[in-house]
Scaffold this motif. Structure first.
Motif, PDB file in Angstrom:
ATOM      1  N   LEU A   7       0.484  -1.435   0.286  1.00  0.00           N
ATOM      2  CA  LEU A   7      -0.264  -0.123  -0.144  1.00  0.00           C
ATOM      3  C   LEU A   7       1.112   1.015  -0.080  1.00  0.00           C
ATOM      4  O   LEU A   7       1.491   1.476   1.239  1.00  0.00           O
ATOM      5  CB  LEU A   7      -1.150   0.333   1.225  1.00  0.00           C
ATOM      6  CG  LEU A   7      -2.091  -1.351   1.635  1.00  0.00           C
ATOM      7  CD1 LEU A   7      -2.440  -1.384   2.653  1.00  0.00           C
ATOM      8  CD2 LEU A   7      -2.670  -1.138   0.225  1.00  0.00           C
ATOM      9  N   THR A   8       0.723   2.350  -0.799  1.00  0.00           N
ATOM     10  CA  THR A   8       1.820   3.167  -0.471  1.00  0.00           C
ATOM     11  C   THR A   8       0.868   4.857  -1.509  1.00  0.00           C
ATOM     12  O   THR A   8      -0.479   4.460  -1.921  1.00  0.00           O
ATOM     13  CB  THR A   8       2.154   3.375  -1.391  1.00  0.00           C
ATOM     14  OG1 THR A   8       3.496   4.143  -1.851  1.00  0.00           O
ATOM     15  CG2 THR A   8       2.475   3.049  -3.315  1.00  0.00           C
ATOM     16  N   SER A   9       1.513   6.053  -1.674  1.00  0.00           N
ATOM     17  CA  SER A   9       0.301   6.737  -2.089  1.00  0.00           C
ATOM     18  C   SER A   9       0.438   6.845  -3.820  1.00  0.00           C
ATOM     19  O   SER A   9       0.817   6.126  -4.567  1.00  0.00           O
ATOM     20  CB  SER A   9       1.260   8.338  -2.099  1.00  0.00           C
ATOM     21  OG  SER A   9       0.913   9.066  -2.600  1.00  0.00           O
ATOM     22  N   THR A  10      -1.026   7.728  -4.196  1.00  0.00           N
ATOM     23  CA  THR A  10      -1.238   6.969  -5.485  1.00  0.00           C
ATOM     24  C   THR A  10      -0.148   8.293  -6.411  1.00  0.00           C
ATOM     25  O   THR A  10      -0.136   8.005  -7.849  1.00  0.00           O
ATOM     26  CB  THR A  10      -2.666   7.742  -5.206  1.00  0.00           C
ATOM     27  OG1 THR A  10      -3.787   6.996  -4.998  1.00  0.00           O
ATOM     28  CG2 THR A  10      -3.531   8.004  -7.030  1.00  0.00           C
ATOM     29  N   ALA A  11       0.660   9.073  -6.124  1.00  0.00           N
ATOM     30  CA  ALA A  11       1.146   9.886  -6.287  1.00  0.00           C
ATOM     31  C   ALA A  11       2.495   8.793  -6.862  1.00  0.00           C
ATOM     32  O   ALA A  11       3.329   9.747  -8.625  1.00  0.00           O
ATOM     33  CB  ALA A  11       1.564  11.379  -5.665  1.00  0.00           C
ATOM     34  N   THR A  46      -6.883  -8.510   3.936  1.00  0.00           N
ATOM     35  CA  THR A  46      -5.747  -8.542   2.930  1.00  0.00           C
ATOM     36  C   THR A  46      -4.795  -6.671   3.215  1.00  0.00           C
ATOM     37  O   THR A  46      -3.933  -6.910   3.035  1.00  0.00           O
ATOM     38  CB  THR A  46      -6.166  -8.926   2.071  1.00  0.00           C
ATOM     39  OG1 THR A  46      -6.499  -9.869   1.405  1.00  0.00           O
ATOM     40  CG2 THR A  46      -5.019  -8.196   0.636  1.00  0.00           C
ATOM     41  N   HIS A  47      -5.815  -6.161   3.289  1.00  0.00           N
ATOM     42  CA  HIS A  47      -5.896  -4.642   3.134  1.00  0.00           C
ATOM     43  C   HIS A  47      -5.708  -3.891   4.647  1.00  0.00           C
ATOM     44  O   HIS A  47      -6.127  -2.442   4.432  1.00  0.00           O
ATOM     45  CB  HIS A  47      -6.805  -3.900   2.170  1.00  0.00           C
ATOM     46  CG  HIS A  47      -6.823  -4.410   0.571  1.00  0.00           C
ATOM     47  ND1 HIS A  47      -7.385  -6.149   0.317  1.00  0.00           N
ATOM     48  CD2 HIS A  47      -5.778  -3.969  -0.161  1.00  0.00           C
ATOM     49  CE1 HIS A  47      -7.153  -6.260  -1.091  1.00  0.00           C
ATOM     50  NE2 HIS A  47      -6.177  -4.866  -1.060  1.00  0.00           N
ATOM     51  N   GLY A 129      -9.908  -2.089   6.933  1.00  0.00           N
ATOM     52  CA  GLY A 129      -8.655  -2.320   8.491  1.00  0.00           C
ATOM     53  C   GLY A 129      -8.890  -1.744   9.880  1.00  0.00           C
ATOM     54  O   GLY A 129      -9.818  -0.554   9.952  1.00  0.00           O
ATOM     55  N   TRP A 130      -7.986  -1.042  10.712  1.00  0.00           N
ATOM     56  CA  TRP A 130      -7.734  -0.388  12.056  1.00  0.00           C
ATOM     57  C   TRP A 130      -7.106   0.652  12.178  1.00  0.00           C
ATOM     58  O   TRP A 130      -6.048   0.801  10.974  1.00  0.00           O
ATOM     59  CB  TRP A 130      -7.648  -1.897  13.270  1.00  0.00           C
ATOM     60  CG  TRP A 130      -6.424  -2.352  12.361  1.00  0.00           C
ATOM     61  CD1 TRP A 130      -5.997  -3.276  11.587  1.00  0.00           C
ATOM     62  CD2 TRP A 130      -5.132  -2.345  12.579  1.00  0.00           C
ATOM     63  NE1 TRP A 130      -4.906  -4.118  11.532  1.00  0.00           N
ATOM     64  CE2 TRP A 130      -4.074  -2.828  12.065  1.00  0.00           C
ATOM     65  CE3 TRP A 130      -4.238  -0.953  13.030  1.00  0.00           C
ATOM     66  CZ2 TRP A 130      -2.571  -3.211  12.061  1.00  0.00           C
ATOM     67  CZ3 TRP A 130      -2.564  -0.842  13.169  1.00  0.00           C
ATOM     68  CH2 TRP A 130      -2.122  -2.211  11.848  1.00  0.00           C
TER      69      TRP A 130
END
Length: 261
Positions: A7-11, A46-47, A129-130
């Motif tokens: 998971l990372t930034s859209t940029a 997963t996410h 998620g948490w």
């Protein structure tokens, strides 16, 4: 091939499509690499890191990058609060998949991920998620400086509603000055040191009203005065520290050297 999601930034999406994922994160042993999580049958699991990562701010939201690495690839696996173990990628997937509650677990690939290993990139709605830690909902939040980051969403209201006994927020200056005056002359050391503790959390303060404490007979009060005002930008701070730099107590002199570094 073992499949993970990062998971990372859209940029970062154009760069990842072109050159893969950089090894920007640091593992427990200081090695650089990429954090990820196995793709399980449950979308939520997963996410699970989505909301926690989003809490720290992103550029344009988050994306899910699916990547494939060789089953024999050495990785580190473990829960965020425990030391990780060195296993293969296939073992990491099997170990996390067999857990009754895999929340908080993560996999660390100790290298960059190439563009050829990126399987696909898709949007990741930040509703799963948490936050803070698994099962945090319903717990009384801790408001110490280590748990509540300044400037975070709702942090000021949380700290005002549940002030921490050591980390504040500090009382207003007028309240602290009243406590200093009530301590008497030369003043009760315990009461003065408590007030100075709170003054040290402020960016500036009433320096002329506190300067007299530089001559207090208790060296602990003088040392706490240094820590309280040493970072202030008020006129007169440098002159006050110059005088305390010649204090007969070694602890006071060392405090002056520390705040001036």
């Amino acid at each position: 091939m073992a499949t993970f999601v990062h998971l990372t930034s859209t940029a970062h999406a154009p760069r990842i499509r072109r050159a893969g994922i950089r090894a920007e994160s640091r593992g427990r042993d200081g090695a650089r690499g990429v954090y990820c999580f196995p793709v399980l049958r449950s979308y939520t699991l997963t996410h699970q890191w989505l909301r926690e990562l989003a809490r720290h701010g992103t550029r344009g939201g988050l994306i899910a990058v699916h990547l494939r690495v060789d089953d024999a690839e050495p990785v580190a696996v473990g829960r965020y609060s425990r030391p990780p173990e060195r296993v293969t990628a296939a073992e990491a997937v099997g170990r996390i998949g067999a857990l009754a509650d895999p929340r908080g677990w993560e996999v660390f690939v100790p290298r960059a991920v190439t563009a050829r290993e990126v399987h696909r990139i898709r949007s990741a709605p930040q509703v799963s998620g948490w936050r803070y830690l698994p099962d945090a909902h319903g717990r009384v939040p801790c408001t110490c400086a280590g748990c509540v980051a300044g400037g975070g969403y709702g942090s000021r209201r949380l700290r005002e509603r549940r002030p921490h006994e050591l980390d504040g927020p500090p009382p207003p200056p007028r309240v602290l000055l009243a406590r200093v005056e009530a301590a008497g002359a030369p003043g009760d050391p315990a009461a003065l040191r408590e007030a100075l503790h709170w003054f040290g959390m402020r960016r500036s303060g009433p320096l002329p009203s506190l300067a007299r404490l530089a001559g207090h007979p208790d060296p602990g009060v003088r040392e706490d005065l240094v820590w309280a005002v040493g970072r202030w930008r008020n006129p007169g701070v440098a002159a006050l520290l110059d005088g305390l730099a010649e204090d007969p107590c070694a602890g006071v002199r060392e405090a002056v050297e520390a705040v001036r570094d």
